[in-house]
Structure formats: structure tokens, C-alpha cells
Scaffold this active site. Structure first.
Site, PDB file in Angstrom:
ATOM      1  N   ASP A   1       0.843  -1.184   0.000  1.00 26.16           N
ATOM      2  CA  ASP A   1       0.000   0.000   0.000  1.00 26.16           C
ATOM      3  C   ASP A   1       0.885   1.242   0.000  1.00 26.16           C
ATOM      4  O   ASP A   1       1.946   1.244   0.614  1.00 26.16           O
ATOM      5  CB  ASP A   1      -0.926   0.018   1.224  1.00 26.16           C
ATOM      6  CG  ASP A   1      -2.204   0.799   0.993  1.00 26.16           C
ATOM      7  OD1 ASP A   1      -2.115   2.019   0.709  1.00 26.16           O
ATOM      8  OD2 ASP A   1      -3.293   0.210   1.090  1.00 26.16           O
TER       9      ASP A   1
ATOM     10  N   TYR B   1     -13.953   6.728 -13.253  1.00 28.90           N
ATOM     11  CA  TYR B   1     -13.631   5.643 -12.321  1.00 28.90           C
ATOM     12  C   TYR B   1     -14.175   4.320 -12.850  1.00 28.90           C
ATOM     13  O   TYR B   1     -13.453   3.312 -12.925  1.00 28.90           O
ATOM     14  CB  TYR B   1     -14.220   5.933 -10.941  1.00 28.90           C
ATOM     15  CG  TYR B   1     -14.301   4.715 -10.054  1.00 28.90           C
ATOM     16  CD1 TYR B   1     -13.153   4.156  -9.517  1.00 28.90           C
ATOM     17  CD2 TYR B   1     -15.531   4.118  -9.779  1.00 28.90           C
ATOM     18  CE1 TYR B   1     -13.222   3.024  -8.713  1.00 28.90           C
ATOM     19  CE2 TYR B   1     -15.606   2.995  -8.972  1.00 28.90           C
ATOM     20  CZ  TYR B   1     -14.453   2.447  -8.454  1.00 28.90           C
ATOM     21  OH  TYR B   1     -14.526   1.325  -7.666  1.00 28.90           O
TER      22      TYR B   1
ATOM     23  N   SER C   1     -16.065  -3.347  -9.996  1.00 29.55           N
ATOM     24  CA  SER C   1     -17.143  -2.512  -9.457  1.00 29.55           C
ATOM     25  C   SER C   1     -18.401  -2.641 -10.304  1.00 29.55           C
ATOM     26  O   SER C   1     -18.328  -2.864 -11.524  1.00 29.55           O
ATOM     27  CB  SER C   1     -16.680  -1.054  -9.447  1.00 29.55           C
ATOM     28  OG  SER C   1     -17.757  -0.171  -9.242  1.00 29.55           O
TER      29      SER C   1
ATOM     30  N   LYS D   1     -12.259   0.649 -14.341  1.00 27.33           N
ATOM     31  CA  LYS D   1     -12.590  -0.736 -13.983  1.00 27.33           C
ATOM     32  C   LYS D   1     -12.969  -1.538 -15.229  1.00 27.33           C
ATOM     33  O   LYS D   1     -12.574  -2.703 -15.388  1.00 27.33           O
ATOM     34  CB  LYS D   1     -13.734  -0.751 -12.967  1.00 27.33           C
ATOM     35  CG  LYS D   1     -13.414  -0.125 -11.617  1.00 27.33           C
ATOM     36  CD  LYS D   1     -12.348  -0.908 -10.863  1.00 27.33           C
ATOM     37  CE  LYS D   1     -12.193  -0.398  -9.442  1.00 27.33           C
ATOM     38  NZ  LYS D   1     -11.140  -1.130  -8.696  1.00 27.33           N
TER      39      LYS D   1
END
Length: 347
Positions: free
Chosen positions: A39, A157, A132, A161
Site C-alpha cells: 500500500d 472511475y 465494481s 474498472k
């Protein structure tokens, strides 16, 4: 590749200290698997690693770094040699993506390119991708099913995906040794039942439940409802809210499935029930005996009126179904916020 059922698998989680990544880490650690977290801490805190150890009694390995740094992820992949990867890392705010599309495309796509190349070089073949429901764009039907059309998302966004799903689909076709699961989330919410880890967004929350809990704890004066003129029963957007720990179990189920099934697999992860913004507010008030003041603001760019899934395929093929309901989500989200009024900054 050892199956996830025997306790010997090492799983690398990109974005592993984030909201969904940290809860998935708990699920995997408690099942006996070795967990490696990667991360860049852009939307999380290093103290999450300590809290994962506090919950599970086991400390995951943590590497701080960014997937847009090709050398970094290549070195981690070679040195850790995981059996499988779960790819959570990426920018994720719908409204922000409309304002900063180039940043979203560059970050999310380059991160995925670098990760996949590192996996290929290290002969790591199993990948679960955090996709998503936004890939469905304006849905042709609700509830949404995995074989519905996904040609155009309604915001950058969602487009990232969608493009990553296509990239991974092509990769699976080109390399038969790859085993890839695309998990299309609906609306994760809630927190671990201990209240030790939860959703801690930077700035004004983009998601509904942390916005509500921040109002309830006194960090914000009132909730802003983004539009009340949608073609829904009360005029507010309808979403399929899934408890984050149920979602974490979905990742474990997908990893187990990949250990035994080659190829590309796509699943919607949700409850199959849609709740409007105002229904969630009322559910929170019932669960906590609190009042949540709100005002109605303008619609948020990129939002659609209704989104919920048919979860039958995941139940049939993964043996997975969501166990917790909206009241559970509200209670657990509130417990997290009560115990951590300023999020991880309280630590």
C-alpha cells in the site's frame, strides 16, 4: 498452488491497508493463510497493520510503496513469491474521477500493467481483481447480472474498472495458465464487529455510511443527500449495500475457486436488495436511536438512479452469499466510529 483450504497459501493484497483490503486480510489471516500487504498509504494509515495483528494474533508482512513504481512491485513479487494476488489498489471516488480523469486513468491502468507484468515475471498465476458495479454504466436492467452488457461506464472511475476487466480478459485468453476472478462489488459498508478497523476516508466522505457516522459522532453538522429527484420511490438513489466482512468472505471464496478452476470468472458481489439513501438514514436511526439531520444538495456527477444485483451466480459457483443485513451494517459502522471518532487518527 496450494488451495486456500489447507492454510499454506500466501496471498498478496495490493491496497491491503485500505478499507476492503484490511477486512479481507483479517478473513485470510484468521483462516491460517500468510498475508502480504502492499500500500502507498494515500488513503490509509500504517497503524492498520497493528490493528490487524490485534484482531487476528498474526502480523501480516507490509511493504509501503506505489504500484505505479514498476521496480517496486517487481521486487516485492520476486521476493515474496505469493501463490495468489488480490488487487484492491487504485483511486476510487466517482465524483473526483469526473474532475480528474487523467489522474484516474494513469494511476489505475499503469498500476495494473505493472502488477500483471510483475506476476508474469514471477510465475504467479492467480489474481482476484477488485472491480465494481460501475462497469454496468446505466444498467439495461435491475437487478444486474454478470452477462449484462458492459460497454460504457458513466464516469472515469467506472471506465478504469471496465478497461482493466478487458485487459485481464485478454490476458487470460493469451495465457491459459492465468486464473483470474473479476469481482464486481456493489456498495461495501459497515466495519469489523470489534470496531477495531473500519472505513476512514480522507476529507468529506464519498460513501454514504461514513458520512452518516461522522454526522452522528459530531464531526459534521449534517448529511448532504446528493439529489432527491431521481425516478425512485423517494427520489434518492438506490444501492445494494453489502457488509464489508461479507465482501471479504467473497474474496476468500473466489481464491478457493481459482485454486480449482482455470480461466476467467466474473461475479457480482452484493445482497440482491436495493436501499435508497433515505432508507439507509432511517435504518441507521433505528439501529442507533439517533437522529441524522440532512439537507438535499445537487446530484453528484456520474451517479445513476438504481443499482443492485442478482447474486445467484456467486451463490451457485462460489458457495457464497451475504449473511448480514442493513441494520448489521449500521450497527457495526457506528461501533467503529464511536470507538474511533477521528478514525485512525485517534491511535
Amino acid at each position: 498452488m496450494a488451495t486456500l483450504k489447507d492454510g499454506s497459501t500466501k496471498v498478496l493484497l495490493t491496497g491491503g491497508t485500505g478499507y476492503i483490503g484490511s477486512h479481507t486480510a483479517v478473513t485470510l489471516l484468521e483462516a491460517g493463510h500468510d498475508v502480504v500487504l502492499v500500500d502507498n498509504l494515500s488513503n490509509s494509515k500504517p497503524v492498520v497493520v497493528d490493528r490487524l495483528e490485534a484482531i487476528t494474533g498474526r502480523r501480516p508482512v507490509f511493504h509501503e510503496g506505489d504500484l505505479t513504481d514498476k521496480a517496486f512491485i517487481s521486487e516485492v513479487m520476486q521476493n515474496e513469491a505469493p501463490d495468489a494476488v488480490v488487487h484492491f489498489a487504485g483511486l476510487k471516488a466517482v465524483g473526483e474521477s469526473v474532475e480528474e480523469p487523467l489522474r484516474y486513468y494513469e494511476t489505475n491502468l499503469v498500476s495494473t500493467f505493472n502488477l500483471c507484468n510483475a506476476m508474469i515475471d514471477a510465475a504467479v498465476h492467480q489474481l482476484v481483481f477488485s472491480s465494481s458495479a460501475t462497469v454496468y454504466g446505466i444498467p439495461e436492467q435491475v437487478p444486474m447480472r454478470e452477462d449484462d452488457s458492459i460497454t460504457t461506464a458513466t464516469n472515469p472511475y467506472g471506465s478504469t474498472k471496465l478497461y482493466i476487466e478487458q485487459i485481464l480478459t485478454d490476458l487470460a485468453h493469451a495465457r491459459p495458465e492465468m486464473r483470474i476472478a473479476l469481482l464486481r462489488y456493489f456498495n461495501p459498508a459497515g466495519a469489523h464487529e470489534s470496531g477495531t478497523i473500519g472505513e476512514d476516508p480522507n476529507g468529506i466522505p464519498n460513501n454514504l455510511l461514513p458520512y452518516i457516522t461522522q454526522v452522528a459522532v459530531g464531526r459534521r453538522q449534517e448529511l448532504t443527500v446528493n439529489g432527491d429527484d431521481y425516478p425512485t420511490p423517494d427520489g434518492t438513489c438506490i444501492r445494494d449495500y453489502i457488509h464489508v466482512t461479507d465482501l471479504a468472505e467473497g474474496h476468500s471464496a473466489a481464491l478457493s475457486h481459482l485454486a480449482e478452476h482455470a480461466g476467467l470468472h466474473t461475479y457480482n458481489l452484493g445482497t440482491g436488495n436495493g436501499s435508497s439513501v433515505l432508507e439507509v438514514v432511517r435504518a441507521f436511526e433505528r439501529a442507533t436511536n439517533m437522529h441524522i439531520p440532512y439537507q438535499v444538495g445537487p446530484r453528484r456527477a456520474g451517479d445513476i438512479d438504481a443499482s443492485f444485483t442478482d447474486p445467484a451466480k456467486a451463490a451457485r459457483e462460489l458457495g457464497w452469499t451475504a449473511e448480514k443485513d442493513l441494520l448489521d451494517i449500521c450497527r457495526d459502522a457506528w461501533r467503529w466510529q464511536q470507538q474511533n471518532p477521528q478514525g485512525y487518527e485517534d491511535d
